[in-house]
Write an enzyme that holds these catalytic residues in place. Structure first.
Site, PDB file in Angstrom:
ATOM      1  N   HIS A 143      24.620  29.115  56.907  1.00 46.15           N
ATOM      2  CA  HIS A 143      23.877  29.282  55.662  1.00 46.15           C
ATOM      3  C   HIS A 143      23.112  30.607  55.777  1.00 46.15           C
ATOM      4  O   HIS A 143      22.745  31.010  56.881  1.00 46.15           O
ATOM      5  CB  HIS A 143      22.908  28.109  55.532  1.00 46.15           C
ATOM      6  CG  HIS A 143      22.160  28.036  54.236  1.00 46.15           C
ATOM      7  ND1 HIS A 143      21.029  28.782  53.980  1.00 46.15           N
ATOM      8  CD2 HIS A 143      22.373  27.290  53.125  1.00 46.15           C
ATOM      9  CE1 HIS A 143      20.577  28.490  52.764  1.00 46.15           C
ATOM     10  NE2 HIS A 143      21.382  27.593  52.225  1.00 46.15           N
ATOM     11  N   ASP A 220      20.468  24.472  63.416  1.00 46.35           N
ATOM     12  CA  ASP A 220      20.077  24.261  62.022  1.00 46.35           C
ATOM     13  C   ASP A 220      20.610  22.891  61.601  1.00 46.35           C
ATOM     14  O   ASP A 220      21.803  22.714  61.383  1.00 46.35           O
ATOM     15  CB  ASP A 220      20.675  25.393  61.170  1.00 46.35           C
ATOM     16  CG  ASP A 220      20.624  25.110  59.668  1.00 46.35           C
ATOM     17  OD1 ASP A 220      20.173  24.015  59.267  1.00 46.35           O
ATOM     18  OD2 ASP A 220      21.056  25.998  58.900  1.00 46.35           O
ATOM     19  N   GLN A 223      21.755  19.893  57.222  1.00 49.89           N
ATOM     20  CA  GLN A 223      22.752  18.989  56.642  1.00 49.89           C
ATOM     21  C   GLN A 223      23.089  17.838  57.583  1.00 49.89           C
ATOM     22  O   GLN A 223      23.917  16.984  57.245  1.00 49.89           O
ATOM     23  CB  GLN A 223      24.036  19.757  56.300  1.00 49.89           C
ATOM     24  CG  GLN A 223      23.857  20.833  55.256  1.00 49.89           C
ATOM     25  CD  GLN A 223      23.552  20.283  53.865  1.00 49.89           C
ATOM     26  OE1 GLN A 223      23.784  19.104  53.579  1.00 49.89           O
ATOM     27  NE2 GLN A 223      23.030  21.129  52.993  1.00 49.89           N
ATOM     28  N   LYS A 246      16.250  17.337  51.812  1.00 45.86           N
ATOM     29  CA  LYS A 246      17.666  16.954  51.899  1.00 45.86           C
ATOM     30  C   LYS A 246      17.821  15.583  52.544  1.00 45.86           C
ATOM     31  O   LYS A 246      18.926  15.035  52.594  1.00 45.86           O
ATOM     32  CB  LYS A 246      18.441  17.997  52.704  1.00 45.86           C
ATOM     33  CG  LYS A 246      18.540  19.345  51.981  1.00 45.86           C
ATOM     34  CD  LYS A 246      19.393  20.309  52.777  1.00 45.86           C
ATOM     35  CE  LYS A 246      19.160  21.750  52.397  1.00 45.86           C
ATOM     36  NZ  LYS A 246      19.766  22.133  51.117  1.00 45.86           N
ATOM     37  N   CYS A 384      25.179  29.895  49.214  1.00 47.37           N
ATOM     38  CA  CYS A 384      24.393  30.626  50.217  1.00 47.37           C
ATOM     39  C   CYS A 384      25.154  30.762  51.516  1.00 47.37           C
ATOM     40  O   CYS A 384      24.574  30.659  52.603  1.00 47.37           O
ATOM     41  CB  CYS A 384      23.050  29.939  50.478  1.00 47.37           C
ATOM     42  SG  CYS A 384      22.019  29.818  49.047  1.00 47.37           S
TER      43      CYS A 384
END
Ligand SMILES: Cc1ncc(COP(=O)(O)O)c(C=O)c1O
Lengths: 426, 150
Positions: A143, A220, A223, A246, A384
């Protein structure tokens, strides 16, 4: 500071944790008020969970309860409400620590979201540890928030980005990864689960290899946390970031996990109140981890909402939810494969409920608008992640991203909408 | 789905599939680029001028059906027009999409009227106006690419 009596009276009513019944999508859907809504006269089919997830009643109520009954600033008042607010804020930190199995709640830093978490690492650890000629390893499927902060740091320091490529299924080329290390490698920063491809990266292996070279790892997890249990100690990474919004919590709150030995030696991020031990004009001493990284009044309500979201996930049989989602993903894959001229982007062996695709040469915006008329919310654009678009040589893609409250009927509505798109574009 | 037929009229679908004046002009007297950073849409506009008249116009780029058809119909509309007439078209087009109280002269709008339906899709208005903004930037000799976002 508290007398035993204070503790009794000051403890906020914790959200009652329901015993986890086996996962049941109908019951869970009833927990999300927004899902009962109509869009364009049709029942809402929300398939944009990768952008942000909907909020259960328990989270909405926790915010309302905080502002109705508990609001005050934290870590600075001697009065009753200030103590309550501080307690609930720190309780939320403990919930996060337990949720991701951190060794201590000192390792949990509240930030605005994944983006701020990554920028924090870049501005503190990065600015101190990374210099001219040094290298940072990222992947082709990041991302923008895990590219741009490092790119900016590299520009400032004269350092370099090395990129792990991926194959056409959207899986990292692990052989190449091994060859990217040099004595200049200072950090590996990789996405756990791709927001475009749904690929679940082999993060354990990535961490092991990095550690074999003596290099720390940031993951990261934006998600990942909404889809599966994450255990930062099992992963062994030094840093892990994610966003509350999220994972069914409010916007404006997120988490940077950092292992204590790193955080303790890192310089502070922003300067201001709450992050200091003492200030006079000749000398300032900083506070300890995690306060050192949380200058100013934090997002108290957001952290409480995040705590409530974690309680909620624990109450619904989260592992059962993850299994349900995997089943739904298979159903969706099969259904989409039957749509003529549809090409799936991201077909990794290990993936979660993210379905990006192109539909002949029809632009994703047109697809998105037509689906919206059927009440189906998807994302259209570059997500993104422009390097991924470049890999597949497409300007944009349409993405349906699942949460555990989605159903087969949602997928059927998506497919039927896609048939309308094809009809209109002939 | 009847509303969608308003948006995706045959003329729009046709210009999307077979965009007119979809080419680079070389040499060009004027050139400008426009971007929509939110979605990655991109358009390049090339002009050849004769006095204050647009002698020829070409465009390139990638985008949705609305943005491509809009650019294509724009080039058809303004080829041979004066810069003053072009500015009037720009203003009318903009008003049609953003100002519900606008009094439009249908004869004056001509084919551009097929975009009237876009007004009901606020997320798509920028798709229709991107090429017009790029055209204006080309006329005004704006060197840096223009974007739909501030
Ligand atoms: C993989 C990934 N990383 C980082 C982010 C950035 O998260 P936020 O915008 O909440 O900071 C996102 C959000 O789309 C994401 O999907």
């Amino acid at each position: 500071m508290n007398s035993p009596l204070d503790i009794l009276t000051l403890q906020p009513p914790e959200a009652a944790v329901r015993p986890a019944l086996p996962f049941d999508v109908r019951r869970v859907r009833a927990d999300f008020p927004i899902l009962g809504q109509q869009v364009q006269g049709q029942p809402l089919v929300y398939l944009d969970n990768g952008a942000t997830a909907q909020k259960p009643r328990a989270v909405i109520d926790a915010l309302s309860h905080y502002y109705t009954d508990q609001n005050a600033n934290v870590h600075r008042g001697v009065h009753h409400l200030s103590q309550i607010a501080t307690d609930v804020y720190e309780a939320a930190r403990r919930k996060v620590a337990t949720f991701i199995n951190a060794a201590s709640d000192r390792e949990i830093i509240f930030v605005r979201g994944t983006t701020e978490g990554i920028n924090l690492i870049a501005q503190t650890f990065g600015r101190e540890q990374i210099g001219e000629g040094d290298e940072i390893i990222i992947t082709e499927m990041e991302h923008h928030s895990n590219i741009v902060p490092w790119w900016m740091l590299c520009r400032e320091k004269g350092a370099k980005l090395r990129v792990i490529p991926m194959n056409d299924r959207g899986e990292l080329c692990m052989d190449t990864y091994q060859t990217l290390f040099s004595q200049h490698t200072k950090l590996v920063s990789i996405v756990h689960i791709s927001n475009v491809l749904g690929t679940v990266n082999p993060v354990e292996e990535i961490v092991q290899i990095a550690h074999a070279h003596g290099v720390p790892v940031h993951i990261d997890g934006a998600q990942a946390v909404p889809h599966q249990r994450v255990d930062v100690r099992a992963l062994g990474c030094e840093f892990y970031t994610f966003s509350g919004h999220k994972m069914f919590a409010p916007t404006g709150i997120g988490v940077l996990y950092g292992c204590e030995t790193y955080l303790d030696t890192m310089p502070p991020y922003q300067g201001g109140g709450s992050m200091i031990q003492s200030v006079d004009f000749d000398n300032i001493t900083y506070g300890n981890t995690p306060n050192k990284f949380e200058a100013g009044t934090p997002n108290i309500a957001g952290s409480i909402g995040l705590g409530a979201a974690i309680d909620y996930l624990n109450s619904i049989d989260f592992d059962g939810a993850a299994k349900y989602e995997t089943n739904l993903l298979e159903y969706a894959h099969d259904a989409l494969r039957d749509v003529p001229d549809l090409k799936l982007i991201g077909t990794a062996e290990r993936k979660v409920g993210v379905l990006s695709f192109t539909l002949s040469d029809i632009h994703p915006h047109d697809v998105g608008t037509i689906l919206d008329q059927a009440g189906v919310a998807v994302r259209a654009g570059h997500h993104c992640a422009q390097p991924i678009m470049k890999h597949y040589d497409i300007p944009a893609a349409t993405r349906a991203s699942l949460a555990f409250y989605n159903t087969r009927e949602d997928i059927d509505a998506l497919v039927s909408g896609l048939h309308s798109v094809r009809k209109i574009f002939g | 789905m009847s509303d969608l037929r308003e948006l995706y009229q045959q003329l729009i679908l046709d210009h999307n599939k077979n965009p007119r004046n979809f080419r680079v002009l070389d040499p060009a007297d004027r050139f400008a680029e426009g971007y929509n950073p939110l979605c990655g849409d991109k358009v390049e506009v090339y002009l050849q001028l004769q006095g204050n008249r647009i002698k020829d116009i070409g465009f390139q780029g990638s985008g949705c059906a609305i943005s491509k058809a809009s650019a294509s119909l724009m080039t058809e509309t303004i080829k041979g027009k004066t810069l003053g007439e072009t500015e009037t078209h720009f203003k009318d087009f903009q008003a049609m999409l953003t100002d519900p109280s606008s009094n439009l002269d249908l004869d004056q709008m001509g084919k551009l009227f097929v975009f009237a339906g876009v007004r009901d899709y606020p997320t798509r208005i920028k798709c229709a106006t991107l090429s017009w903004h790029a055209l204006r930037a080309a006329i005004n000799n704006v060197q840096t690419p223009i974007t739909t976002e501030r």
